[in-house]
Design an enzyme around this catalytic site. Structure first.
Site, mmCIF file in Angstrom:
data_model
loop_
_atom_site.group_PDB
_atom_site.id
_atom_site.type_symbol
_atom_site.label_atom_id
_atom_site.label_comp_id
_atom_site.label_asym_id
_atom_site.label_seq_id
_atom_site.Cartn_x
_atom_site.Cartn_y
_atom_site.Cartn_z
ATOM 1 N N ARG A 27 28.863 -12.476 17.761
ATOM 2 C CA ARG A 27 27.439 -13.081 17.330
ATOM 3 C C ARG A 27 27.495 -14.956 17.804
ATOM 4 N NH1 ARG A 27 23.283 -10.528 13.848
ATOM 5 N NH2 ARG A 27 22.870 -12.863 13.399
ATOM 6 N N ASN A 100 23.466 -20.659 9.812
ATOM 7 C CA ASN A 100 23.305 -20.092 11.270
ATOM 8 C C ASN A 100 22.140 -20.286 10.924
ATOM 9 O OD1 ASN A 100 22.470 -18.835 13.248
ATOM 10 N ND2 ASN A 100 22.404 -16.750 12.139
ATOM 11 N N GLU A 490 26.246 -11.554 33.729
ATOM 12 C CA GLU A 490 25.983 -11.741 32.203
ATOM 13 C C GLU A 490 28.011 -11.646 32.617
ATOM 14 O OE1 GLU A 490 24.332 -10.181 29.179
ATOM 15 O OE2 GLU A 490 23.477 -8.730 30.372
HETATM 16 C C1 F6R Z 1 21.325 -8.994 28.085
HETATM 17 C C2 F6R Z 1 20.749 -8.647 27.150
HETATM 18 C C3 F6R Z 1 20.065 -10.062 26.714
HETATM 19 C C4 F6R Z 1 18.615 -9.638 25.271
HETATM 20 C C5 F6R Z 1 17.611 -10.652 25.026
HETATM 21 C C6 F6R Z 1 16.414 -10.692 23.744
HETATM 22 O O1 F6R Z 1 22.159 -7.882 28.069
HETATM 23 O O2 F6R Z 1 21.558 -8.587 26.094
HETATM 24 O O3 F6R Z 1 19.170 -10.416 27.720
HETATM 25 O O4 F6R Z 1 18.121 -8.908 26.035
HETATM 26 O O5 F6R Z 1 18.893 -11.894 24.429
HETATM 27 O O6 F6R Z 1 17.787 -9.594 22.413
HETATM 28 P P1 F6R Z 1 17.128 -8.584 21.716
HETATM 29 O O7 F6R Z 1 17.381 -7.390 22.314
HETATM 30 O O8 F6R Z 1 17.879 -8.734 20.375
HETATM 31 O O9 F6R Z 1 15.314 -9.462 21.400
#
Ligand code: F6R
Length: 614
Positions: A27, A100, A490
């Site tokens: 996280r 957070n 990334e």
């Molecule tokens: C790329 C990745 C990010 C997430 C984005 C949305 O590998 O993991 O681009 O897809 O931050 O995250 P969620 O799906 O948790 O809303």
């Protein structure tokens, strides 16, 4: 963003929170820190960088106690250094806080504290809370929970806050607004975590805290109230995955394990959705007539989930003839989209926490649109605020870059397409069953790809030092190309771009030079023959200009094979399902290039798994 752990119980609290932090490190990993109350009062240790740095610091100290909290940071306010690491304390060291989220009015609060002569030692928004709570305790007396309630009423923004007070050694107090917080309920011990991974080792019984709630945890249980002190309730749930799901199982990186888990992720996501010949959703709070009345669909999502949405658009439009727009969630509400009761907004989010997507959902609901969530996290905020839900049963994804949850999202959004086609009668029942059966055959096709990716690894090592790699696709291959480029950016910090192949001649073709690797995701020669023909021309055009063509297509696509410097064969599947097989080699390529370049595959720099700030 930011991982939070809290504990009260008979164990050595420091060990519990540090272990929890290791599980939550995905996280955020800019710094980590702990606060423990024991015989020596309240002690704090914190260090910039990965948890290994905190471990080294803790090895030089003797910290014991049975009440503790820990934090792993993804920096928002203030550089990622020791000073800005959490926990933060008030000047006397009585109160410690971890956080957070973002306290949006922290500038005004900080100015007020400074006017009162308080010296703040960090640049964070969080530190203001430690001083405000300590001042409240000083002025009004009462408990830590009373003081936190009073302070929370003054805070704007999103926060999970966890606090310790040296004068209340047996309690941890936490507050939640728009950031995640769950309790773990053990036998004579109680836990807090940003998610259940923090305490899954010790208990499977959890309670999700609601919005604007405060919880006090003690050894013998917990008390929840709202910010005014009125009794409130959380939502209890049982955690149905176990520790092994969140462990590496012999792989060097979680992501490599998660790539291998993709057949199961898709299979489990489809499971139980065809009942007596009918497609059913997980949670459904609107009726069939409302589904029939939908005249427009928006898909809102970020990053990889956005790419899943782009694939879903093709399926939903093809099966239902309802127009679908796919929008970056971060743009959606700020451009005033045209929404009404007949609009369906589909929010795709692995975490169910992403602030951009959550705000898009709220905007859609304010405008009376219907909202359906596709989410991998049971009970997360986005599904809670939606009218209907399809859960992706991919299990915990620890690698920061999404892999198995992406394919599970594609499965879920295609499932939604079938559910809409069923409700609207745009496909016959037997056609829907056939499409669903095709979807159910996808896990085997993914497993087949996984058995033949070794040459992709060898190729990755060859091209790992390229300055850029381009990715081309058309139709559903275009979002796959974008996803391939995103994974590479990334994970390997390498410049990469995805383009619709037809666009190339309108500008980007100028980038092609001798030896430049270009990955091409081919459409099926039988499924989309015309598009396939056009794509062959596009490949010929870049090859003529010196590109090193890396072509992904069906094994018997000899025309594409002839144009390829490297040919990656995938099984033949129906067109709308092709992303399931074409994405996998691109994930492997990015992971292998990242390893060849010495990057941390699971924890790419500057990123965090759950993006809880806008
Ligand atoms: C790329 C990745 C990010 C997430 C984005 C949305 O590998 O993991 O681009 O897809 O931050 O995250 P969620 O799906 O948790 O809303």
């Amino acid at each position: 963003m930011c991982g939070i752990v809290g504990y009260v119980g008979p164990r050595r609290a420091l060990d519990v929170v540090v272990e929890g932090l290791r599980r939550l490190e995905y996280r955020g990993y800019d710094s980590s820190g702990v606060a423990v109350i024991g015989a020596d009062g309240l002690q704090v240790a914190k260090k910039a960088g990965r948890i290994e740095n905190l471990d080294k610091e803790l090895a030089t100290r003797s910290i014991t106690g049975s009440t503790a909290m820990g934090h792993t940071r993804w920096a928002t306010h203030g550089a990622p250094n020791d000073r800005n690491a959490h926990p933060h304390t008030d000047a006397s060291g009585r109160v410690a806080v971890i956080h957070n989220g973002i306290i949006e009015n922290f500038g005004a609060l900080r100015a007020e504290l400074e006017r009162d002569g308080v010296e703040l030692v960090s640049e964070t928004d969080t530190e203001t809370v430690a001083h405000l709570v300590a001042a409240q305790l000083e002025a009004q007396g009462g408990s830590l929970a009373d003081a936190l309630r009073a302070v929370c009423r003054r805070l704007q923004g999103a926060f999970t806050l966890v606090l310790l007070d040296a004068q209340e050694p047996d309690v941890v107090v936490a507050a939640r607004r728009n950031s995640p917080l769950v309790l773990g309920v053990g036998d004579g011990e109680t836990f807090l975590g940003s998610d259940v991974a923090a305490f899954i080792e010790f208990t499977r019984e959890a309670v999700e805290l609601g919005q604007n709630q405060i919880v006090e945890i003690r050894r013998d249980g917990y008390v929840i109230t709202d910010f005014d002190g009125k009794p409130a309730e959380g939502t209890p749930f049982h955690i149905d995955w176990d520790l092994t799901a969140a462990e590496k199982g012999g792989y060097e990186y979680f992501m490599l394990k998660e790539i291998q888990e993709q057949p199961a992720a898709v299979r489990d996501t489809l499971l139980g959705h065809l009942v007596s010949g009918q497609i059913v959703l997980d949670e459904q709070r609107f009726d069939q007539q409302e589904l029939r009345d939908i005249d427009k669909v928006f898909i809102v999502a970020c990053g990889t989930a956005y790419h899943a949405g782009m694939i879903g658009k093709q399926a939903i439009e093809h099966w239902t003839r309802v127009p679908v727009e796919v929008e970056m969630a971060s743009e959606f509400r700020y451009r005033d989209p045209v929404l009404d009761r007949q609009t369906l907004v589909v929010a795709i989010s692995q975490s169910g926490e992403t602030a951009d997507t959550l705000e898009a959902v709220r905007h859609a609901r304010d405008q009376r649109a219907k909202v359906l969530a596709i989410c991998n996290t049971n009970g997360a905020q986005i599904p809670r605020e939606s009218d209907a839900v399809i859960y992706t049963h991919a299990g915990p994804e620890i690698g920061v870059a999404a892999t198995k949850t992406f394919l599970a999202q594609v499965a879920a959004v295609e499932l939604l397409g079938l559910a809409l086609a069923q409700a609207r009668g745009t496909k016959y029942g037997d056609e829907i069953i056939r499409e669903f059966d095709d979807l159910c055959s996808v896990p085997d096709a993914i497993a087949e790809v996984l058995t033949v990716v070794e040459p992709v690894r060898a190729l990755a090592r060859e091209i790992a030092q390229s300055k850029t790699i381009l990715f081309l696709g058309r139709h559903v291959g275009y979002p796959v190309a974008l996803e391939g480029a995103l994974k590479l950016k990334e994970l390997a910090y390498m410049h990469a771009e995805g383009f619709p192949a037809g666009e190339l001649k309108h500008g980007p073709i100028a980038l092609i030079e001798e030896g430049l690797p270009v990955v091409v995701v081919m459409p099926s020669p039988t499924g989309r023959p015309l598009l396939h023909q056009k794509m062959l021309s596009n490949v010929a055009e870049i090859k003529a200009r010196g590109a090193r063509t890396i072509v992904i297509s069906e094994a018997d696509d000899s025309a594409a094979r002839n144009l390829a410097a490297h040919f990656i064969a995938v099984p033949s599947v129906p067109t709308l399902l092709s992303p399931f097989v074409t994405t996998v080699p691109l994930q492997v390529l990015a992971a292998e290039i990242a390893q060849a370049r010495g990057c941390d595959v699971d924890k790419p720099r500057n990123l965090a798994k759950s993006v809880t700030v806008e």
